[in-house]
Design a protein around this motif. Sequence first.
Motif, mmCIF file in Angstrom:
data_model
loop_
_atom_site.group_PDB
_atom_site.id
_atom_site.type_symbol
_atom_site.label_atom_id
_atom_site.label_comp_id
_atom_site.label_asym_id
_atom_site.label_seq_id
_atom_site.Cartn_x
_atom_site.Cartn_y
_atom_site.Cartn_z
ATOM 1 N N ASP A 25 37.482 5.708 1.896
ATOM 2 C CA ASP A 25 37.451 6.582 3.066
ATOM 3 C C ASP A 25 37.521 5.803 4.379
ATOM 4 O O ASP A 25 37.832 6.373 5.424
ATOM 5 C CB ASP A 25 36.187 7.445 3.059
ATOM 6 N N THR A 26 37.205 4.517 4.342
ATOM 7 C CA THR A 26 37.221 3.723 5.574
ATOM 8 C C THR A 26 38.362 2.706 5.601
ATOM 9 O O THR A 26 38.505 1.970 6.579
ATOM 10 C CB THR A 26 35.887 2.961 5.746
ATOM 11 N N SER A 27 39.170 2.654 4.533
ATOM 12 C CA SER A 27 40.212 1.628 4.435
ATOM 13 C C SER A 27 41.144 1.629 5.630
ATOM 14 O O SER A 27 41.439 0.575 6.212
ATOM 15 C CB SER A 27 41.022 1.821 3.150
ATOM 16 N N TRP A 28 41.643 2.784 6.023
ATOM 17 C CA TRP A 28 42.647 2.823 7.099
ATOM 18 C C TRP A 28 42.043 2.611 8.470
ATOM 19 O O TRP A 28 42.708 2.113 9.375
ATOM 20 C CB TRP A 28 43.451 4.116 7.027
ATOM 21 N N HIS A 29 40.784 2.961 8.650
ATOM 22 C CA HIS A 29 40.113 2.617 9.912
ATOM 23 C C HIS A 29 39.984 1.095 10.024
ATOM 24 O O HIS A 29 40.179 0.523 11.098
ATOM 25 C CB HIS A 29 38.740 3.279 9.980
ATOM 26 N N LEU A 30 39.646 0.461 8.908
ATOM 27 C CA LEU A 30 39.531 -0.999 8.879
ATOM 28 C C LEU A 30 40.871 -1.654 9.188
ATOM 29 O O LEU A 30 40.960 -2.586 10.005
ATOM 30 C CB LEU A 30 39.039 -1.435 7.501
ATOM 31 N N ILE A 31 41.934 -1.165 8.574
ATOM 32 C CA ILE A 31 43.263 -1.747 8.761
ATOM 33 C C ILE A 31 43.752 -1.562 10.185
ATOM 34 O O ILE A 31 44.267 -2.497 10.810
ATOM 35 C CB ILE A 31 44.250 -1.124 7.760
ATOM 36 N N THR A 32 43.620 -0.342 10.723
ATOM 37 C CA THR A 32 44.106 -0.108 12.095
ATOM 38 C C THR A 32 43.328 -0.948 13.105
ATOM 39 O O THR A 32 43.896 -1.397 14.104
ATOM 40 C CB THR A 32 44.023 1.385 12.467
ATOM 41 N N ALA A 33 42.058 -1.187 12.843
ATOM 42 C CA ALA A 33 41.274 -2.041 13.745
ATOM 43 C C ALA A 33 41.811 -3.472 13.722
ATOM 44 O O ALA A 33 41.919 -4.126 14.772
ATOM 45 C CB ALA A 33 39.802 -2.019 13.347
ATOM 46 N N HIS A 34 42.178 -3.967 12.529
ATOM 47 C CA HIS A 34 42.760 -5.307 12.420
ATOM 48 C C HIS A 34 44.108 -5.368 13.142
ATOM 49 O O HIS A 34 44.412 -6.346 13.833
ATOM 50 C CB HIS A 34 42.949 -5.679 10.949
ATOM 51 N N LEU A 35 44.920 -4.343 12.971
ATOM 52 C CA LEU A 35 46.244 -4.333 13.598
ATOM 53 C C LEU A 35 46.134 -4.251 15.121
ATOM 54 O O LEU A 35 46.940 -4.846 15.843
ATOM 55 C CB LEU A 35 47.062 -3.157 13.065
ATOM 56 N N LEU A 36 45.158 -3.500 15.604
ATOM 57 C CA LEU A 36 44.944 -3.382 17.048
ATOM 58 C C LEU A 36 44.731 -4.757 17.662
ATOM 59 O O LEU A 36 45.289 -5.081 18.715
ATOM 60 C CB LEU A 36 43.731 -2.487 17.306
ATOM 61 N N GLU A 37 43.953 -5.587 16.988
ATOM 62 C CA GLU A 37 43.675 -6.935 17.489
ATOM 63 C C GLU A 37 44.862 -7.866 17.273
ATOM 64 O O GLU A 37 45.237 -8.630 18.170
ATOM 65 C CB GLU A 37 42.444 -7.498 16.777
ATOM 66 N N ALA A 38 45.491 -7.793 16.097
ATOM 67 C CA ALA A 38 46.581 -8.707 15.773
ATOM 68 C C ALA A 38 47.773 -8.538 16.705
ATOM 69 O O ALA A 38 48.455 -9.512 17.043
ATOM 70 C CB ALA A 38 47.022 -8.505 14.329
ATOM 71 N N PHE A 39 48.042 -7.296 17.125
ATOM 72 C CA PHE A 39 49.209 -7.032 17.964
ATOM 73 C C PHE A 39 48.846 -6.799 19.431
ATOM 74 O O PHE A 39 49.720 -6.446 20.223
ATOM 75 C CB PHE A 39 49.985 -5.831 17.419
ATOM 76 N N ASP A 40 47.569 -6.982 19.767
ATOM 77 C CA ASP A 40 47.121 -6.849 21.157
ATOM 78 C C ASP A 40 47.647 -5.546 21.764
ATOM 79 O O ASP A 40 48.286 -5.550 22.821
ATOM 80 C CB ASP A 40 47.599 -8.050 21.981
ATOM 81 N N CYS A 41 47.390 -4.443 21.060
ATOM 82 C CA CYS A 41 47.904 -3.154 21.533
ATOM 83 C C CYS A 41 46.764 -2.205 21.905
ATOM 84 O O CYS A 41 45.590 -2.515 21.718
ATOM 85 C CB CYS A 41 48.833 -2.531 20.491
ATOM 86 N N HIS A 42 47.132 -1.038 22.461
ATOM 87 C CA HIS A 42 46.139 -0.076 22.937
ATOM 88 C C HIS A 42 45.725 0.930 21.872
ATOM 89 O O HIS A 42 44.641 1.497 21.950
ATOM 90 C CB HIS A 42 46.693 0.699 24.140
ATOM 91 N N SER A 43 46.617 1.175 20.913
ATOM 92 C CA SER A 43 46.311 2.183 19.906
ATOM 93 C C SER A 43 46.996 1.847 18.593
ATOM 94 O O SER A 43 48.039 1.189 18.565
ATOM 95 C CB SER A 43 46.769 3.571 20.380
ATOM 96 N N ALA A 44 46.379 2.300 17.501
ATOM 97 C CA ALA A 44 46.952 2.127 16.169
ATOM 98 C C ALA A 44 46.533 3.327 15.327
ATOM 99 O O ALA A 44 45.343 3.656 15.271
ATOM 100 C CB ALA A 44 46.461 0.833 15.522
ATOM 101 N N THR A 45 47.500 3.989 14.706
ATOM 102 C CA THR A 45 47.182 5.141 13.867
ATOM 103 C C THR A 45 47.935 5.045 12.543
ATOM 104 O O THR A 45 49.053 4.529 12.489
ATOM 105 C CB THR A 45 47.575 6.471 14.538
ATOM 106 N N TYR A 46 47.312 5.544 11.485
ATOM 107 C CA TYR A 46 47.971 5.673 10.187
ATOM 108 C C TYR A 46 48.006 7.154 9.844
ATOM 109 O O TYR A 46 46.966 7.835 9.866
ATOM 110 C CB TYR A 46 47.218 4.920 9.092
ATOM 111 N N THR A 47 49.200 7.674 9.555
ATOM 112 C CA THR A 47 49.341 9.093 9.233
ATOM 113 C C THR A 47 50.153 9.263 7.956
ATOM 114 O O THR A 47 50.974 8.411 7.592
ATOM 115 C CB THR A 47 50.045 9.864 10.366
#
Length: 251
Positions: A25-47
Amino acid sequence: MQLEARDYERILDLAVAVLENGDTDTSWHLITAHLLEAFDCHSATYTAGNVADGTGQAEGWAPERLSAHVGDLVQRRIRQRHPLFFYTSPLELRPPVNVSEICARWRHTEWYSEARRDFGAAYQMGLPLPGERGILRNIVLGRDADFTARELALAARLQPLLVGVANHVRELRRLRGGSLPGAVPAGHGLTPRELTVLGLLSEGLTTGAMARRLGISPHTVNRHLEKVYRKLGTDNRVSTVRVARRAGLVP
């Protein structure tokens, strides 16, 4: 495009974080948080959405404040025919792309206005994750400038890992829905990945079929099976499934 050492470190960090996380249930929250930092971006969503019936949901997002805007995100993207959503293919691996590459007048669209208003990001990159017939799965990263060629190359390197994660999470949820306990009984020490492989083994899938289902190589499946055998004290498929069923690890 040549990646830098820190890019490979980010790939490894993400892989380790996913494999150590046992909560689907938390896998995609964990991944998007990593991607947010890795790509220095403002938002990350998985749909993930079903275009045929216009349904779906956002399963992960970062930062947390985006939760106020993701309730009907998938339905809205389908209704508006968002270019990144329809760039995605259910079964074809398409490369990561800047939205400006597939939408010539991006800055003059309602999608651009919505991205600035709700996500604080004027430009977006789509990272498609195929693997399930009829379902469009993708990750969208947003910020105030287009993503560079190096960042697109990094996303392309991450893509197979993320496809594998998506398949892993889907299969683990399906198996748990079939009476597989949410946690591994104490004493066996199986990882979430090993538990998923064990569940597929109990269904009678071959090594090749398990590899295709999870998006990994047969060699990797065999490595997981060897660890499962060792932890359960078995040496073949039949005895492994018998022990797993007796221990309540599989239905």
